[in-house]
Design a protein around this motif. Structure first.
Motif, PDB file in Angstrom:
ATOM      1  N   ALA A  12      -6.308  -5.445  17.375  1.00  0.00           N
ATOM      2  CA  ALA A  12      -6.685  -5.145  15.992  1.00  0.00           C
ATOM      3  C   ALA A  12      -6.131  -3.782  15.588  1.00  0.00           C
ATOM      4  N   LEU A  13      -5.238  -3.776  14.613  1.00  0.00           N
ATOM      5  CA  LEU A  13      -4.691  -2.525  14.105  1.00  0.00           C
ATOM      6  C   LEU A  13      -5.606  -1.976  13.005  1.00  0.00           C
ATOM      7  N   PRO A  14      -5.607  -0.661  12.826  1.00  0.00           N
ATOM      8  CA  PRO A  14      -6.453  -0.073  11.778  1.00  0.00           C
ATOM      9  C   PRO A  14      -6.066  -0.581  10.394  1.00  0.00           C
ATOM     10  N   VAL A  15      -7.042  -1.091   9.661  1.00  0.00           N
ATOM     11  CA  VAL A  15      -6.816  -1.552   8.294  1.00  0.00           C
ATOM     12  C   VAL A  15      -7.776  -0.796   7.376  1.00  0.00           C
ATOM     13  N   TYR A  16      -7.224  -0.152   6.367  1.00  0.00           N
ATOM     14  CA  TYR A  16      -8.026   0.614   5.423  1.00  0.00           C
ATOM     15  C   TYR A  16      -7.858   0.010   4.035  1.00  0.00           C
ATOM     16  N   SER A  17      -8.979  -0.262   3.360  1.00  0.00           N
ATOM     17  CA  SER A  17      -8.941  -0.884   2.039  1.00  0.00           C
ATOM     18  C   SER A  17      -9.461   0.074   0.983  1.00  0.00           C
ATOM     19  N   PHE A  18      -8.766   0.080  -0.168  1.00  0.00           N
ATOM     20  CA  PHE A  18      -9.116   1.005  -1.234  1.00  0.00           C
ATOM     21  C   PHE A  18      -9.023   0.298  -2.583  1.00  0.00           C
ATOM     22  N   VAL A  47      -1.042   9.359  13.153  1.00  0.00           N
ATOM     23  CA  VAL A  47      -1.719   8.077  13.344  1.00  0.00           C
ATOM     24  C   VAL A  47      -0.634   7.015  13.374  1.00  0.00           C
ATOM     25  N   TYR A  48      -0.772   6.060  14.282  1.00  0.00           N
ATOM     26  CA  TYR A  48       0.259   5.033  14.436  1.00  0.00           C
ATOM     27  C   TYR A  48      -0.248   3.650  14.043  1.00  0.00           C
ATOM     28  N   ASP A  49       0.666   2.835  13.499  1.00  0.00           N
ATOM     29  CA  ASP A  49       0.391   1.427  13.169  1.00  0.00           C
ATOM     30  C   ASP A  49      -0.843   1.264  12.300  1.00  0.00           C
ATOM     31  N   MET A  50      -0.723   1.671  11.075  1.00  0.00           N
ATOM     32  CA  MET A  50      -1.825   1.583  10.125  1.00  0.00           C
ATOM     33  C   MET A  50      -1.475   0.619   8.992  1.00  0.00           C
ATOM     34  N   PHE A  51      -2.444  -0.179   8.598  1.00  0.00           N
ATOM     35  CA  PHE A  51      -2.309  -1.038   7.426  1.00  0.00           C
ATOM     36  C   PHE A  51      -3.204  -0.505   6.317  1.00  0.00           C
ATOM     37  N   ILE A  52      -2.658  -0.460   5.113  1.00  0.00           N
ATOM     38  CA  ILE A  52      -3.405   0.016   3.953  1.00  0.00           C
ATOM     39  C   ILE A  52      -3.385  -1.070   2.881  1.00  0.00           C
ATOM     40  N   HIS A 143       6.980  -1.768   3.269  1.00  0.00           N
ATOM     41  CA  HIS A 143       7.273  -1.407   4.649  1.00  0.00           C
ATOM     42  C   HIS A 143       7.865   0.009   4.678  1.00  0.00           C
ATOM     43  N   THR A 144       7.330   0.822   5.546  1.00  0.00           N
ATOM     44  CA  THR A 144       7.772   2.207   5.630  1.00  0.00           C
ATOM     45  C   THR A 144       8.212   2.546   7.050  1.00  0.00           C
ATOM     46  N   ASN A 174      -1.933  -6.974  -5.781  1.00  0.00           N
ATOM     47  CA  ASN A 174      -2.477  -6.154  -4.708  1.00  0.00           C
ATOM     48  C   ASN A 174      -1.322  -5.540  -3.938  1.00  0.00           C
ATOM     49  N   LEU A 175      -1.558  -4.386  -3.324  1.00  0.00           N
ATOM     50  CA  LEU A 175      -0.533  -3.718  -2.535  1.00  0.00           C
ATOM     51  C   LEU A 175      -0.994  -3.575  -1.095  1.00  0.00           C
ATOM     52  N   THR A 176      -0.134  -4.015  -0.166  1.00  0.00           N
ATOM     53  CA  THR A 176      -0.373  -3.815   1.253  1.00  0.00           C
ATOM     54  C   THR A 176       0.755  -2.957   1.808  1.00  0.00           C
ATOM     55  N   ILE A 177       0.409  -1.941   2.576  1.00  0.00           N
ATOM     56  CA  ILE A 177       1.396  -1.025   3.134  1.00  0.00           C
ATOM     57  C   ILE A 177       1.298  -1.051   4.649  1.00  0.00           C
ATOM     58  N   TYR A 178       2.437  -1.256   5.303  1.00  0.00           N
ATOM     59  CA  TYR A 178       2.476  -1.139   6.763  1.00  0.00           C
ATOM     60  C   TYR A 178       3.138   0.187   7.129  1.00  0.00           C
ATOM     61  N   CYS A 179       2.432   0.966   7.922  1.00  0.00           N
ATOM     62  CA  CYS A 179       2.907   2.303   8.286  1.00  0.00           C
ATOM     63  C   CYS A 179       2.976   2.441   9.807  1.00  0.00           C
ATOM     64  N   PRO A 180       4.161   2.383  10.400  1.00  0.00           N
ATOM     65  CA  PRO A 180       4.274   2.618  11.843  1.00  0.00           C
ATOM     66  C   PRO A 180       3.807   4.010  12.238  1.00  0.00           C
ATOM     67  N   MET A 181       3.999   4.978  11.327  1.00  0.00           N
ATOM     68  CA  MET A 181       3.587   6.348  11.625  1.00  0.00           C
ATOM     69  C   MET A 181       3.145   7.053  10.346  1.00  0.00           C
ATOM     70  N   VAL A 182       1.927   7.562  10.370  1.00  0.00           N
ATOM     71  CA  VAL A 182       1.391   8.369   9.279  1.00  0.00           C
ATOM     72  C   VAL A 182       1.140   9.757   9.839  1.00  0.00           C
ATOM     73  N   TYR A 183       1.582  10.779   9.114  1.00  0.00           N
ATOM     74  CA  TYR A 183       1.360  12.120   9.658  1.00  0.00           C
ATOM     75  C   TYR A 183       0.952  13.109   8.577  1.00  0.00           C
ATOM     76  N   GLN A 184       0.232  14.125   9.025  1.00  0.00           N
ATOM     77  CA  GLN A 184      -0.219  15.206   8.163  1.00  0.00           C
ATOM     78  C   GLN A 184       0.376  16.511   8.673  1.00  0.00           C
ATOM     79  N   ASP A 185       1.184  17.131   7.858  1.00  0.00           N
ATOM     80  CA  ASP A 185       1.787  18.412   8.219  1.00  0.00           C
ATOM     81  C   ASP A 185       0.812  19.534   7.884  1.00  0.00           C
ATOM     82  N   ALA A 186       0.560  20.422   8.838  1.00  0.00           N
ATOM     83  CA  ALA A 186      -0.454  21.460   8.659  1.00  0.00           C
ATOM     84  C   ALA A 186      -0.149  22.366   7.475  1.00  0.00           C
TER      85      ALA A 186
END
Length: 216
Positions: A12-18, A47-52, A143-144, A174-186
């Protein structure tokens, strides 16, 4: 001697709904800032492999990109010129105008993002428009390669919104986004303080992590 076959495992990959794009942007920025267990390397958190999933993919029309990120019209034009081919976009709009939007219909079209700048990072790969049988509203699948959550993510969401308004005008989707890598720069994330007070976000959260102290 034969090896016993391993049983397939369902991962199960992380899935976030908004509800909106704005809500997705705010949540991801604050979630990465406040959650400790994500990977940290150098000056970024990953964060890796996220679905939005976004039900109503719109950016707040009052959001001021110039004030927040110093993004002006030239940046918007550059983004379009880098990723989009106007001929392909026009052809897609024409093809979709011939498609049936009834619940019984099903079809798929894909728009591939270009990367015309020599130093471009190819963060956006493609946008697929899918009408699924039994569903009234089409789904856009983005796809990103990677998503930088603070500056670029919201602008990319606005780009997708404007594309959708052009190719399927007045059609809910509806929009679905697949993100192999999500990152936050400090360093980049400190800009978020102009949108929401980081000190208030940390209030009542207990001892600060190394990451949170770095962003102060």
């Amino acid at each position: 001697m034969t090896k016993q076959k391993e049983k397939a495992k369902l991962v199960a990959l992380p899935v976030y709904s908004f509800q909106t794009s704005q809500e997705a942007w705010e949540f991801l920025n604050e979630h990465l800032f406040l959650t400790e267990q994500f990977a940290v390397s150098g000056g970024a958190k990953y964060v890796y492999d996220m679905f939005i999933n976004i039900k109503d993919p719109v950016v707040d029309p009052k959001f001021n990109f110039a004030r927040m990120f110093n993004y002006h019209d030239a940046k918007w034009v550059m983004l379009q010129n880098n990723y989009l081919d106007t001929g392909e976009l026009t052809k897609l709009k024409t093809d979709l105008a011939k498609r049936d939007m009834k619940a019984s219909s099903h079809w798929t079209h894909t728009l591939r993002f270009h990367n015309k700048k020599e130093n471009g990072k190819e963060c956006l790969i493609s946008l697929t428009i899918s009408k699924r049988q039994g569903e009234l509203e089409p789904v856009l699948i983005m796809h990103t390669r990677a998503i930088e959550v603070t500056k670029r993510f919201l602008l990319d969401l606005l780009l997708v919104q404007r594309i959708a308004e052009y190719i399927i005008p007045k059609v809910k989707y509806n929009l679905t986004i697949y993100c192999p890598m999500v990152y936050q720069d400090a360093d980049t994330f400190t800009m978020y303080h102009s949108h929401r007070d980081l000190f208030k976000l940390l209030k009542g959260k207990g001892a600060q992590t190394t990451w949170q102290s770095r962003d102060r």
